[in-house]
Design an enzyme around this catalytic site. Structure first.
Site, PDB file in Angstrom:
ATOM      1  N   LYS A   1       1.305   4.004   7.086  1.00 16.32           N
ATOM      2  CA  LYS A   1       0.570   4.899   6.174  1.00 16.32           C
ATOM      3  C   LYS A   1       1.062   6.340   6.322  1.00 16.32           C
ATOM      4  O   LYS A   1       1.800   6.665   7.236  1.00 16.32           O
ATOM      5  CB  LYS A   1      -0.937   4.859   6.513  1.00 16.32           C
ATOM      6  CG  LYS A   1      -1.660   3.560   6.206  1.00 16.32           C
ATOM      7  CD  LYS A   1      -1.970   3.412   4.743  1.00 16.32           C
ATOM      8  CE  LYS A   1      -2.794   2.149   4.475  1.00 16.32           C
ATOM      9  NZ  LYS A   1      -2.123   0.918   4.936  1.00 16.32           N
TER      10      LYS A   1
ATOM     11  N   SER B   1       0.824  -1.209   0.000  1.00 16.00           N
ATOM     12  CA  SER B   1       0.000   0.000   0.000  1.00 16.00           C
ATOM     13  C   SER B   1       0.859   1.260   0.000  1.00 16.00           C
ATOM     14  O   SER B   1       0.369   2.349  -0.258  1.00 16.00           O
ATOM     15  CB  SER B   1      -0.958   0.013   1.204  1.00 16.00           C
ATOM     16  OG  SER B   1      -0.348   0.563   2.339  1.00 16.00           O
TER      17      SER B   1
END
Lengths: 197, 197
Positions: A156, A119
């Site tokens: 993230k 991701s």
DNA sequence: TCTTGCACTGTACGTTCGTACAGTATAAAG
DNA sequence: CTTTATACTGTACGAACGTACAGTGCAAGA
């Protein structure tokens, strides 16, 4: 000057010997130990060799006269290389980096994590990479964080939009995460390391 | 056990003090220097503290009785973290990595380069990243090399197709490079380092 | 209250350390 | 052939080093 003397000791070989000693012992050898390493029978020979290494900036002495490695482990940094179209050989060397200081020379508490998943691939953080995380850093917008969102850990981008905090992926095929219950910032990613061999 | 004793010295503070000393001096302090660092007036107090640190595996003694850092600089490696969807907190710590050994514990000669451009971006090598290159390595197919093709330096995949050598980008918008005059392999990229702060 | 363990102090001792200096063999330079 | 520099040997010495041991003040537990 090239020397054909049998007694001639190449400085580069001496550097390797010192490096290996330091890698094992995590300290520099005493003059007596230098004698053992290079088969000298006099400590003065060790002093002589060490002075050579000091002259070439590989070792140095602190104010107390204690020996310490100056550039013994520095890796020469040759400059910038194109990963696009080729460029003329840049660099002219001279510069060098102490990677130990470069990566770990931070005051805070750190830990590392192996990254799984893709991701953050657009950010150049690939599956299997190791991230070094500095604890206690209050993240700023855009920082990459290791965070625990609703009881689960992930890596993230951090974004605080007027108190509305979200964790954003670098890969658009993953969703933005907003905490429903809890959000704990484990720390801020300060570096990424990938090893090929 | 929690101790309210004023004389009580937290081991974690001691670790930080030892770390800072080692960062500056590139060696561990002598017992006398430990006294100076912790305001002890007796060397036995220093021995006492060092033994504590040995018991907790932070320091150790070699066969000669010399002190060396065992896990003083190890960064705890907490396990694997998802960069895709979140995952339960893995790790249970216990493991730790000596990044000095991890990155630089290679026998060969090494140098580093700052990468400019984005032809290797799909490989996770971004503009501004530093690559550590090991010299003299004869590359195998698929290795990332720093090479001088027709007098110009670049970072690419190496591929030898039955003597027909080419340099392949990871970014398909760049062309494959075949040498018309000369090809010199500077070395093989062994690791990539990126720093965010 | 007495005992035990912890975290030191103070002193002593033999070894190792870095430094200094005088001397030697070899090779290169003039 | 003589001089100079290099790369050592050998010896000596004071300071710093690690180790050992006896003793002390304090707090916690019995």
């Amino acid at each position: 000057m090239y020397c054909t003397n049998v007694q001639y000791m190449d400085l580069t070989k001496a550097v390797v010997t010192f490096r290996n000693f330091y890698r094992k012992q995590k300290r520099l050898p005493s003059y007596q130990e230098v004698c053992d390493l290079f088969n000298y029978s006099s400590k003065t020979a060790a002093v002589y060799l060490v002075n050579k290494l000091i002259e070439t900036d590989i070792l140095e002495k602190d104010e107390k006269g204690k020996l310490l490695p100056k550039k013994l482990f520095h890796i020469p940094h040759l400059g910038i290389i194109k990963a696009g179209y080729p460029m003329p050989a840049e660099g002219s060397l001279g510069d060098s980096i102490d990677f130990y200081e470069y990566l770990l020379g931070m005051p805070g508490e750190m830990f590392s994590l192996t990254v799984s998943g893709d991701s953050m691939i657009e950010e150049g953080i690939h599956d299997g990479d190791i991230v070094i995380v500095e604890r206690d850093s209050s993240p700023r917008n855009g920082d990459i964080v290791a965070a625990c969102i609703d009881g689960e850990w992930t890596v993230k981008y951090f974004k605080n939009d007027n108190g509305h905090v979200g964790l954003y992926p670098a890969n658009p095929s993953y969703p933005v995460l907003f905490p429903t219950e809890s959000l704990m910032i484990g720390g801020v990613v300060v570096s990424v390391i990938r090893k090929y061999r």
